[in-house]
Design a protein around this motif. Structure first.
Motif, mmCIF file in Angstrom:
data_model
loop_
_atom_site.group_PDB
_atom_site.id
_atom_site.type_symbol
_atom_site.label_atom_id
_atom_site.label_comp_id
_atom_site.label_asym_id
_atom_site.label_seq_id
_atom_site.Cartn_x
_atom_site.Cartn_y
_atom_site.Cartn_z
ATOM 1 N N ALA A 122 0.828 -1.200 0.000
ATOM 2 C CA ALA A 122 0.000 0.000 0.000
ATOM 3 C C ALA A 122 0.867 1.256 0.000
ATOM 4 N N GLU A 123 0.416 2.206 -0.814
ATOM 5 C CA GLU A 123 1.161 3.450 -1.008
ATOM 6 C C GLU A 123 1.351 4.216 0.317
ATOM 7 N N ASN A 124 0.323 4.220 1.155
ATOM 8 C CA ASN A 124 0.383 5.024 2.376
ATOM 9 C C ASN A 124 0.647 4.183 3.628
ATOM 10 N N LYS A 179 -10.582 -4.809 -2.890
ATOM 11 C CA LYS A 179 -9.411 -4.878 -3.766
ATOM 12 C C LYS A 179 -8.507 -6.025 -3.322
ATOM 13 N N GLU A 198 0.414 -2.658 -5.956
ATOM 14 C CA GLU A 198 0.592 -1.515 -5.061
ATOM 15 C C GLU A 198 -0.697 -0.698 -5.085
ATOM 16 N N LEU A 199 -1.335 -0.573 -3.936
ATOM 17 C CA LEU A 199 -2.642 0.086 -3.851
ATOM 18 C C LEU A 199 -2.486 1.560 -3.484
ATOM 19 N N ASP A 200 -3.218 2.412 -4.193
ATOM 20 C CA ASP A 200 -3.217 3.854 -3.908
ATOM 21 C C ASP A 200 -4.107 4.151 -2.701
ATOM 22 N N LYS A 201 -3.782 5.202 -1.985
ATOM 23 C CA LYS A 201 -4.642 5.769 -0.940
ATOM 24 C C LYS A 201 -5.072 4.754 0.116
#
Lengths: 263, 441
Positions: free
Chosen positions: A210-212, A251, A236-239
């Motif tokens: 995860a991005e964050n 997701k 890689e997942l956004d937000k």
């Protein structure tokens, strides 16, 4: 389902279906201070779509009795004892954070019994901030505060929930305050065999990062990808923050479905 | 112990559960005025029905506008989840029906809202659920009333209309020792003045219709699940089968094992909203959200006006007695200060000299305050419970609930205090005239 292992009563979630070891088995391993409920949605999908599911509460966590295990290696050993008891010869391993370290170690010790490995919000090592480790021992609610603050991404800090009407931060608080967080974090802190273990794994591997993610930053997850021999899925997942199975359950499930059902 | 947000309450009331949507950027929470939600495909629909995916199916169970209100209420109260309902009464019924079955028993405070007393004492009895009513501050009496088949303790934070303050920590301790959840109706205190979960309560009920809505335009209720009750402790004698045993209509799901801290709210959603259908409409949820946004500003003014009016009434020669937890004469004054440090709400009650007829004269002379059966409006409201909300109770039950025949209930609004006093002066003069005539006779 309730079992006895090493003379302790333990709990293993099976996704709402009877466990049937004739079906392909998917094992879900929770993160530090958490329990099987991290996987509430994902386990039900697999259990109702041709798989058998095992999502244990590690000893001393939530519905499982006993003393918390104090090393990732011991957790991996315990996992194989559990799978032997349930007569599971081969399985797909899915681990989040600390559960990912356990999956790595377990897969490295018995690579022939692992059909696939999915590592979520994970890295080869998860060093724990010294202050967090200290307050986990002296003031667990403060440590839980810190972990939830750092663990959840922005949307969940703003009270988002994929299950309408629920408060995931509150649920996380209740579960983590009552589980052996310090023992878990200590186990993560001292685990140093991740890279070595990753290199021994031959089965298809998946990473969902995860991005964050501020607990296991994404660059550390990418480093783990580089150590594995057979990575067929790197997402890689956004937000999204560290609590991927809870923050991005759909997701996460979609990616697990695409990977596991195609092996 | 529960913590559901790192924002302060004022921020939660404005932001939790909704950020501007990606499609239109709507800053206000949109009103999703829809009955149902399209499935992406057959498997998506099946997954939603089987709780493999989160999301909306049908607005009787969940709705995006209602969900924002639910998530804000859960965060404000420090709970793990919330289910909003069509009214405060439906929130109560839903909670009782979700925890109790025929043959079960409830221990309730005697000092509660008249309709709640009727629900517990009459309606639920028809379905085989018995209730024992005990003075809310008779803790030994409450302990003694607990039976093997008791499933919950119930009280109001501030009793309606007697204004007895419940000692939530003490009641929670009784509940904990007997392995019983403490269900608290916190309508009179609102999340601004008291958070019962942080004081040990396990389930919090609100009539959103009152201060939270604030404008007297929408009926609604909320059940906040504290997530802090151990429903499935196998070592305890008392068990909670509705939460912990396989639920046949849902693939034998065990809510406790599957959802843990949020088992009760998930059970309520899955069964009660489906079967009872006491749904909060999205339109009403929207209005209630508008009220919630300014609640933290309104409540201090409500409290300030109520405390000042109580003191002013106390000094008026036409007034026989005044009741508000802030007054020295209130038996729970110290408890109120401890549990409700920012004020014990904006309901007060009083009696005028001259009894029932003088009271009626007071009511009829008012011009600003409105005589009606509601509380928590931003406008000042008055009511004579003995002839309205509590009229179905017999004299003994009235006495047990702390209600005298001359009691006038005032829900103090946020108008100018000078104007409220002016209106009440008019009413008290009318009452004095009637009292004088009666005395002359």
């Amino acid at each position: 389902m309730k079992l006895t292992l090493n003379n302790e009563n333990i709990y293993v979630a099976t996704g709402g279906q009877e466990f049937d070891n004739s079906l392909p088995t998917v094992v879900f391993l929770h993160g530090s201070g958490l329990d099987h409920r991290s996987w509430a949605l994902q386990t039900r999908w697999f259990a109702f779509h041709g798989y058998s599911v095992i999502a244990p509460d590690f000893p001393g966590h939530s519905l499982s009795k006993g003393k918390a295990l104090d090393s990732i290696e011991d957790m991996a050993d315990w996992l194989w004892q559990l799978l032997d008891k349930m007569d599971v010869k081969v399985c797909s391993l899915v681990g989040h954070s600390q559960g990912g370290l356990v999956a790595l170690e377990a897969a490295a010790t018995h690579p022939d019994r692992v059909r696939s490995i999915s590592l979520i919000g994970c890295a080869a090592a998860i060093p724990v901030n010294e202050h967090l480790l200290a307050i986990a021992e002296s003031d667990q609610p403060a440590a839980v505060d810190a972990m939830l603050t750092w663990g959840f991404g922005e949307a969940y800090q703003f009270g988002r929930s994929h299950v309408p009407g629920q408060a995931p931060m509150g649920i996380g608080w209740q579960i983590m305050c009552n589980n052996p967080l310090h023992a878990d974090l200590s186990a993560c802190q001292k685990y140093s065999n991740g890279e070595n273990a990753a290199q021994k794994i031959t089965s298809p591997a998946q990473l969902i990062l995860a991005e964050n993610d501020r607990m296991t930053p994404i660059k550390m997850g990418r480093g783990l990808t580089a150590q594995l021999q057979n990575v067929s899925s790197h997402i890689e997942l956004d937000k999204v923050g560290h609590m991927i199975p809870i923050e991005a359950p759909e997701k996460c499930l979609s990616e697990l479905q695409a990977f596991i059902t195609n092996i | 112990m529960s913590k559901s947000s790192f924002f302060d309450p004022q921020t939660i009331a404005l932001h939790t559960g909704y950020q501007p949507d990606s499609e239109h950027g709507s800053r206000a929470v949109p009103i999703y005025q829809t009955t149902s939600y399209a499935f992406q495909d057959v498997s998506h629909g099946a997954a939603l029905f089987n709780v493999e995916r989160g999301g909306h199916i049908y607005s009787r169970m969940t709705n995006p506008t209602v969900a924002v209100l639910e998530q804000r209420m859960a965060a404000l109260e420090g709970g793990v989840g919330c289910v909003c309902t069509a009214s405060g009464m439906s929130a109560l019924f839903t909670t009782f029906a979700s925890l109790c079955s025929a043959g079960d028993h409830i221990v309730s405070a005697a000092q509660i809202y008249g309709s709640t007393a009727t629900l517990l004492g009459h309606t639920l009895r028809r379905f085989g659920i018995e209730t024992t009513f005990v003075d809310v501050n008779d803790h030994q009496g409450i302990k003694d009333a607990i039976q093997e088949n008791t499933k919950l303790l119930f009280c109001e934070t501030i009793g309606n209309p007697s204004l007895d303050v419940a000692d939530i920590p003490a009641l929670a301790k009784i509940g904990e020792e007997a392995h019983l959840p403490l269900v608290v109706d916190a309508t009179f205190s609102t999340p601004v003045l008291q958070n019962p979960i942080s004081q040990g309560a396990n389930v919090v009920i609100h009539s959103l219709t009152k201060w939270i809505g604030g404008s007297g335009n929408s009926i609604g209720g909320a059940i906040v699940d504290g997530g802090n009750f151990e429903w499935g402790d196998p070592d305890k004698d008392r068990q909670f089968p509705t939460v912990c045993e396989p639920y046949t209509p849902f693939h034998g799901i065990n809510f406790y094992e599957e959802f843990g801290p949020s088992a009760l709210s998930m059970r309520i959603r899955a069964e009660s909203m489906r079967d009872f259908g006491s749904t909060l409409s999205p339109q009403n949820a929207f209005y209630l959200l508008q009220g919630l946004e300014s609640l933290s500003l309104r409540m201090p003014k409500h409290v300030e006006n109520a405390e000042s009016l109580a003191q002013w009434l106390l000094k008026n020669e036409a007034v026989d007695w005044v009741n508000h937890p802030s007054l020295d004469s209130h038996p729970n004054k110290d408890l109120a200060k401890e549990l409700l440090p920012n004020g014990a709400g904006s309901i007060l009650s009083f009696g005028v000299k001259g009894g029932r007829q003088a009271g009626a004269a007071f009511m009829d002379a008012l011009q600003l305050a409105t005589n009606l059966a509601n509380v928590g409006d931003s406008r000042t409201l008055v009511l004579h419970p003995g002839s309205t909300t509590h009229s179905r109770m017999d004299a003994e039950a009235m006495k047990a609930a702390g209600i005298s025949e001359d009691l006038i209930r005032v829900s103090v609004g946020i108008e100018s205090l000078r104007d409220i006093k002016g209106d009440f002066s008019r009413g008290l003069k009318a009452a004095q005239k009637v009292a004088a005539v009666a005395q002359g006779e």
